[in-house]
Design a protein around this motif. Structure first.
Motif, PDB file in Angstrom:
ATOM      1  N   ASP A   1       0.850  -1.196   0.000  1.00  0.00           N
ATOM      2  CA  ASP A   1       0.000   0.000   0.000  1.00  0.00           C
ATOM      3  C   ASP A   1       0.882   1.240   0.000  1.00  0.00           C
ATOM      4  O   ASP A   1       2.106   1.149  -0.190  1.00  0.00           O
ATOM      5  N   ASP A  36       5.593  -5.790 -15.042  1.00  0.00           N
ATOM      6  CA  ASP A  36       4.282  -6.122 -14.481  1.00  0.00           C
ATOM      7  C   ASP A  36       4.214  -5.838 -12.982  1.00  0.00           C
ATOM      8  O   ASP A  36       3.220  -5.294 -12.487  1.00  0.00           O
ATOM      9  N   ALA A  69       4.097  -2.103 -12.277  1.00  0.00           N
ATOM     10  CA  ALA A  69       2.761  -1.567 -12.538  1.00  0.00           C
ATOM     11  C   ALA A  69       1.814  -1.904 -11.389  1.00  0.00           C
ATOM     12  O   ALA A  69       1.004  -1.065 -10.955  1.00  0.00           O
ATOM     13  N   ALA A  70       1.932  -3.122 -10.849  1.00  0.00           N
ATOM     14  CA  ALA A  70       1.042  -3.558  -9.772  1.00  0.00           C
ATOM     15  C   ALA A  70       1.291  -2.784  -8.488  1.00  0.00           C
ATOM     16  O   ALA A  70       0.347  -2.369  -7.803  1.00  0.00           O
ATOM     17  N   ALA A 111       2.663   0.161  -8.278  1.00  0.00           N
ATOM     18  CA  ALA A 111       2.309   1.565  -8.527  1.00  0.00           C
ATOM     19  C   ALA A 111       0.811   1.773  -8.358  1.00  0.00           C
ATOM     20  O   ALA A 111       0.370   2.803  -7.815  1.00  0.00           O
ATOM     21  N   GLU A 112      -0.002   0.805  -8.801  1.00  0.00           N
ATOM     22  CA  GLU A 112      -1.457   0.898  -8.630  1.00  0.00           C
ATOM     23  C   GLU A 112      -1.848   0.996  -7.157  1.00  0.00           C
ATOM     24  O   GLU A 112      -2.865   1.602  -6.826  1.00  0.00           O
ATOM     25  N   ARG A 113      -1.038   0.406  -6.310  1.00  0.00           N
ATOM     26  CA  ARG A 113      -1.342   0.389  -4.869  1.00  0.00           C
ATOM     27  C   ARG A 113      -0.688   1.540  -4.124  1.00  0.00           C
ATOM     28  O   ARG A 113      -0.731   1.596  -2.905  1.00  0.00           O
ATOM     29  N   GLY A 114      -0.052   2.440  -4.856  1.00  0.00           N
ATOM     30  CA  GLY A 114       0.503   3.648  -4.245  1.00  0.00           C
ATOM     31  C   GLY A 114       1.832   3.469  -3.562  1.00  0.00           C
ATOM     32  O   GLY A 114       2.253   4.334  -2.780  1.00  0.00           O
TER      33      GLY A 114
END
Length: 342
Positions: free
Chosen positions: A248, A268, A271-272, A274-277
């Protein structure tokens, strides 16, 4: 009286000379390689503990990719605690230990030799029990290391393993010829911004793929033992298989992103997270090509040699964070230079 981190800092600085000296000893590795070639193994096993275990994982990639041989890490307790006596005929066992003094590695190596394996010790102590137990011994020549945290012995072990594997495949070590000067450049890369940013971090995940997975493992260990940070290392592939759910905005992620197939496979997972901050620190020769809060570039080199250089800014980061958090990385609590297990 010494100042906090004095020994670790000095030994980090010695690495360009240590690595350059190792490259000049190619003939010794060629001699050991000829002995191995005379008894072609069906597969290879690696025995190690601590930082040396991470070097062994690096060697596993080298052996499987460059030599085309299956390789695996042993569990010494199968022999030392459970008394197993596996059939090791036509097997190459490489035991890796900076001190060469851990009883479980010595016992496993002794047993493996009796069970038919060709045994090779890679150590910084040529007069150690491990070197005596193995049929062949290769010294890494890093000199005395006074700091508890392994620095120059770790990078020298990586290079020694590379030179050995390269010699087995018929190489002349020329790929590693410029590692000394490249190491000097790697030690000049600024890390202070990362120290300032992560000195108050509560937990850090380190991640990489391919050869550089060893760097992620070593980074997690260095940060834990010097700065007492809660760290966890993952292969980027394994991180996506569940643990990424715990990432997170409060999570710092040190992502090793070098040029080559391993670094390319990091896209990949980056990117994952980064999506979670997550707060990403990218380290490696391709760090400029990925999204990150901070970057620590490493001079480009052949992918199979990248972990040797990646280890250097990792060590400087660990040293700086330990000092910034009020610790002394030369005397981490509860640790000794040589840990003996059985």
């Amino acid at each position: 009286m010494t100042s906090p981190g004095q020994h670790m800092a000095a030994e980090i600085a010695e690495q360009p000379a240590v690595l350059a000296g190792l490259v000049e000893r190619h003939a010794e590795f060629a001699e050991a390689a000829a002995r191995i070639a005379a008894r072609p193994p069906r597969f290879a096993l690696l025995a190690a503990r601590g930082s040396s275990d991470h070097a062994a994982i690096y060697a596993k990639y080298l052996i499987e990719v460059l030599l085309g041989l299956p390789a695996g890490l042993v569990s010494p307790s199968t022999v030392t605690l459970y008394g197993a006596r596996p059939d090791l005929r036509d097997v190459l066992l490489i035991s890796v230990s900076q001190s060469g003094g851990s009883p479980d590695l010595v016992e496993f190596t002794t047993t493996a030799r009796k069970q038919g394996a060709l045994t090779v010790a890679v150590t910084n102590t040529p007069t150690s029990p491990l070197a005596a137990a193995a049929e062949l011994a290769v010294g890494i020549g890093a000199g005395t290391e006074r700091a508890v945290a392994a620095t120059k012995t770790y990078s020298a072990t990586l290079l020694a393993l590379y030179l050995l594997v390269d010699a087995v495949r018929g190489g002349d070590g020329s790929t590693a010829a410029e590692l000394g000067p490249l190491a000097e450049r790697a030690l000049e890369v600024p890390v202070q911004r990362a120290i300032d940013r992560y000195r108050f971090a509560d937990r850090i995940i380190t991640t990489a793929r391919g050869y550089s997975y060893a760097t992620a493992l070593e980074a997690a260990l260095k940060l834990a033992e010097t700065s007492y940070l809660a760290t966890r290392a993952y292969s980027a592939a394994d991180l996506l298989h569940g643990p990424v759910a715990a990432v997170d905005a409060e999570t710092a992620v040190l992502a090793v992103t070098g040029a080559g197939r391993g670094g390319a496979a990091m896209q990949d997972v980056l990117a994952a997270v980064a999506e979670r901050g997550a707060d990403v620190l990218a380290l490696g020769s391709a760090c400029e090509e990925v999204p990150a809060a901070l970057r620590i570039p490493v001079p480009p080199v052949a992918e199979e040699l990248a972990p040797v250089l990646e280890a250097l800014p990792v060590q400087r980061l660990a040293l700086g964070l330990a000092l910034a958090r009020g610790g002394d990385p030369d005397s981490p609590r509860g640790l000794r230079k040589v840990t003996k297990t059985r």
